[in-house]
Design a protein around this motif. Structure first.
Motif, short mmCIF file in Angstrom:
data_model
loop_
_atom_site.label_atom_id
_atom_site.label_comp_id
_atom_site.label_asym_id
_atom_site.label_seq_id
_atom_site.Cartn_x
_atom_site.Cartn_y
_atom_site.Cartn_z
N ASN A 1 -32.08 -56.90 23.16
CA ASN A 1 -31.07 -56.18 23.93
C ASN A 1 -31.50 -54.73 24.09
O ASN A 1 -32.61 -54.36 23.72
N SER A 2 -30.60 -53.89 24.59
CA SER A 2 -30.94 -52.52 24.91
C SER A 2 -30.80 -51.59 23.70
O SER A 2 -29.73 -51.53 23.09
N VAL A 3 -31.85 -50.84 23.41
CA VAL A 3 -31.78 -49.89 22.30
C VAL A 3 -30.84 -48.74 22.61
O VAL A 3 -30.38 -48.05 21.69
N VAL A 4 -30.52 -48.53 23.89
CA VAL A 4 -29.57 -47.46 24.22
C VAL A 4 -28.21 -47.76 23.60
O VAL A 4 -27.49 -46.85 23.18
N PHE A 5 -27.87 -49.03 23.51
CA PHE A 5 -26.63 -49.44 22.85
C PHE A 5 -26.66 -49.01 21.38
O PHE A 5 -25.67 -48.49 20.84
N MET A 6 -27.80 -49.22 20.72
CA MET A 6 -27.94 -48.83 19.32
C MET A 6 -27.89 -47.30 19.18
O MET A 6 -27.26 -46.77 18.26
N ILE A 7 -28.54 -46.61 20.08
CA ILE A 7 -28.55 -45.15 20.05
C ILE A 7 -27.14 -44.59 20.12
O ILE A 7 -26.77 -43.69 19.35
N GLU A 8 -26.33 -45.13 21.01
CA GLU A 8 -24.96 -44.63 21.14
C GLU A 8 -24.15 -44.88 19.87
O GLU A 8 -23.33 -44.05 19.47
N SER A 9 -24.37 -46.02 19.23
CA SER A 9 -23.68 -46.29 17.97
C SER A 9 -24.08 -45.27 16.92
O SER A 9 -23.24 -44.77 16.14
N GLN A 10 -25.36 -44.93 16.87
CA GLN A 10 -25.86 -43.99 15.88
C GLN A 10 -25.37 -42.57 16.17
O GLN A 10 -25.03 -41.81 15.24
N ILE A 11 -25.34 -42.20 17.43
CA ILE A 11 -24.86 -40.87 17.81
C ILE A 11 -23.41 -40.69 17.37
O ILE A 11 -23.03 -39.64 16.83
N ARG A 12 -22.60 -41.71 17.58
CA ARG A 12 -21.19 -41.64 17.16
C ARG A 12 -21.11 -41.48 15.64
O ARG A 12 -20.30 -40.71 15.12
N TYR A 13 -21.96 -42.21 14.93
CA TYR A 13 -21.96 -42.15 13.47
C TYR A 13 -22.36 -40.76 12.97
O TYR A 13 -21.72 -40.20 12.08
N VAL A 14 -23.42 -40.21 13.53
CA VAL A 14 -23.87 -38.87 13.14
C VAL A 14 -22.78 -37.85 13.43
O VAL A 14 -22.51 -36.95 12.62
N SER A 15 -22.13 -38.01 14.56
CA SER A 15 -21.05 -37.10 14.93
C SER A 15 -19.93 -37.12 13.89
O SER A 15 -19.39 -36.06 13.51
#
Length: 497
Positions: A393-407
């Motif tokens: 699947n798309s790693v952009v989906f994973m990136i957005e999950s991680q960005i929310r977590y870091v935030s």
């Protein structure tokens, strides 16, 4: 030059830009993005080889909050994705925050000031409360050390460092490697070359590519009715997500996809001898699954040949294969991918007590918590870190999950007036034990191959072992009991609310 900032982001690809946008959304404007090159874009800036395109459907390869109704094809090309990132950076006013030609040479956690001190190759220094590494994995070209390559008098370059000034017309070209990049550029250069020799070590599984132009009326509909594009994106997501059943749940399911791939090969490669050379002997998904409609036809051209005997030696103007056959060569193009599981060897990051992260990972194995935080390295966050890569699947989906977590982690620091947040060693250990149990059941371990998913010890440090929606759910909220927050002069033990 020295600069103090609250958050320092490294990299300006999807990860770095997404993090910068999230910081602005939170009302945080005291941040800097360091970019090693003279323009933004990461992977999609660097990889400009002929035919470069994404192998994830276009509508899934964008930020969920910034859909692109103007994609021209179902699988977007490199330039179109790069242009998308440029537009995003401009729309959200990110350029003033980016410092170009600023390659990070080292980062050190200062236990007295509770800040990260970062140095660039040009000698500039930065001090930041939090450090976010958004460098990804596909940025360090993997160039094999071929025996005798120092004697080669011709041209040689990696696909990620394509020399557009070099004309391949009429040249005798050797392509080393048959991975995702090679199957894209081989069909584009085959017609211009006098001879094209493709040196294959392991044949890839290749599925047909469901690509086509996106019609004008479809683009107009997506612009006028954005919910239609979101519905289509959701459809693509769940179709892609279903393939995780074969990757992570039961590798036997991959036999269905293998049947499709073999029919695709038989249709496009009539020669049974060539088909035998192209047929993988491992389970699909063990290595990266590729998609192409024009790679197999390119191999049938009279000036193209497949060499499967390996490379024994490189001479001044030739390559000698393992059987002793000498192939005249003017130029060598490496389609050999990137340093992935070993890309962290290039880090120079020192955490609490001066612990060197790269050395620690070499000696003890790579371990993180959800691929984002590392015990002993406070206020350090990875985007697309270890075991968060995907094969389906798309790693952009994973990136957005991680960005929310870091935030959320940054918000906790602000709410508590704290100096540092650090994942507990036991939480990190439980997570990694779980990951490795699941990975051992998956096709990456059971499929019978060696791949760049695995480190030198054969341990998968790259892939997320399962459904991306589960990663999204598990990173939706920071588990406070898994972290220790330090607020000077005393420690505050976080407990679940």
């Amino acid at each position: 030059m020295h600069r103090e900032t609250k958050v320092l982001v490294v990299g300006s690809g999807f990860s770095g830009l997404g993090m910068a946008i999230e910081l602005k959304r939170r009302g945080e404007h005291d941040f800097v993005v360091l970019e090693k090159a003279d323009d933004l874009g990461g992977t999609w800036r660097d990889n400009s080889y002929p035919g470069c395109a994404c192998d994830v459907p276009s509508h899934m390869y964008s930020f969920s909050f910034e859909l692109n109704p103007r994609w021209s094809r179902m699988f977007a090309g490199q330039r179109e994705i790069w242009d998308y990132l440029q537009r995003v950076a401009s729309k959200y006013g990110l350029r003033p925050h980016i410092r170009f030609r600023s390659k990070v040479s080292g980062a050190r956690w200062d236990e007295e000031t509770k800040r990260w001190h970062v140095t660039t190759e040009h000698g500039d220094t930065y001090s930041a409360k939090a450090l976010v590494a958004g460098v990804g994995a596909l940025h360090i070209p993997n160039v094999p050390e071929l025996p005798g390559i120092e004697n080669f008098a011709g041209k040689a370059f990696h696909s990620a460092e394509w020399d557009h000034s070099y004309d391949l017309t009429g040249k005798k070209v050797a392509v080393v490697g048959t991975g995702a990049s090679a199957i894209q550029f081989v069909p584009r250069i085959a017609g211009a070359t006098a001879e094209l020799k493709i040196f294959q070590r392991t044949p890839p599984w290749i599925m047909p590519k469901a690509d086509r132009e996106i019609r004008g009326w479809e683009q107009r509909m997506f612009r006028a009715l954005p919910f239609t594009q979101r519905l289509y994106r959701d459809f693509v997501y769940w179709v892609r997500e279903s393939s995780a059943l074969g990757f992570a749940v039961n590798p036997k399911i991959m036999k269905l996809a293998q049947g499709i791939a073999l029919r695709h090969m038989k249709t496009q490669v009539p020669d049974p001898e060539l088909r035998r050379a192209l047929k993988p002997d491992y389970t699909m998904g063990c290595k990266r699954v590729l998609i192409s409609n024009d790679y197999y036809p390119a191999l049938r051209r009279p000036n193209v040949s497949l060499v499967t005997d390996g490379i024994a030696e490189v001479r001044e103007s030739s390559i000698v294969d393992a059987k002793g056959v000498e192939h005249d060569v003017d130029v060598i193009i490496y389609g050999t991918g990137f340093h992935v599981s070993d890309s962290f060897d290039y880090l120079d990051v020192q955490g609490r007590g001066g612990v060197d992260l790269a050395k620690k990972w070499r000696e003890e194995g790579i371990e993180t918590y959800f691929g984002i935080t590392v015990s002993g390295f406070p206020n350090l966050f990875f985007l697309l870190g270890p075991n968060t890569g995907l094969g389906h699947n798309s790693v952009v989906f994973m990136i957005e999950s991680q960005i929310r977590y870091v935030s959320q982690c940054l918000e906790l620091l602000d709410e508590l007036g704290a100096d540092e947040i650090d994942v507990r060693p036991d939480a990190q250990r439980r997570f990694n034990d779980e990951m490795q149990r699941k990975l051992k059941r998956g096709v990456w371990t059971q499929g019978g191959c060696k791949s760049w998913y695995l480190d030198a010890q054969g341990v998968n440090r790259t892939i997320w072992p399962g459904f991306t929606w589960r990663y999204w759910m598990r990173t939706k909220t920071v588990r406070r009991e898994d972290y220790c927050v330090v607020r000077s002069p005393r420690a505050v033990e976080m407990t679940a609310k």
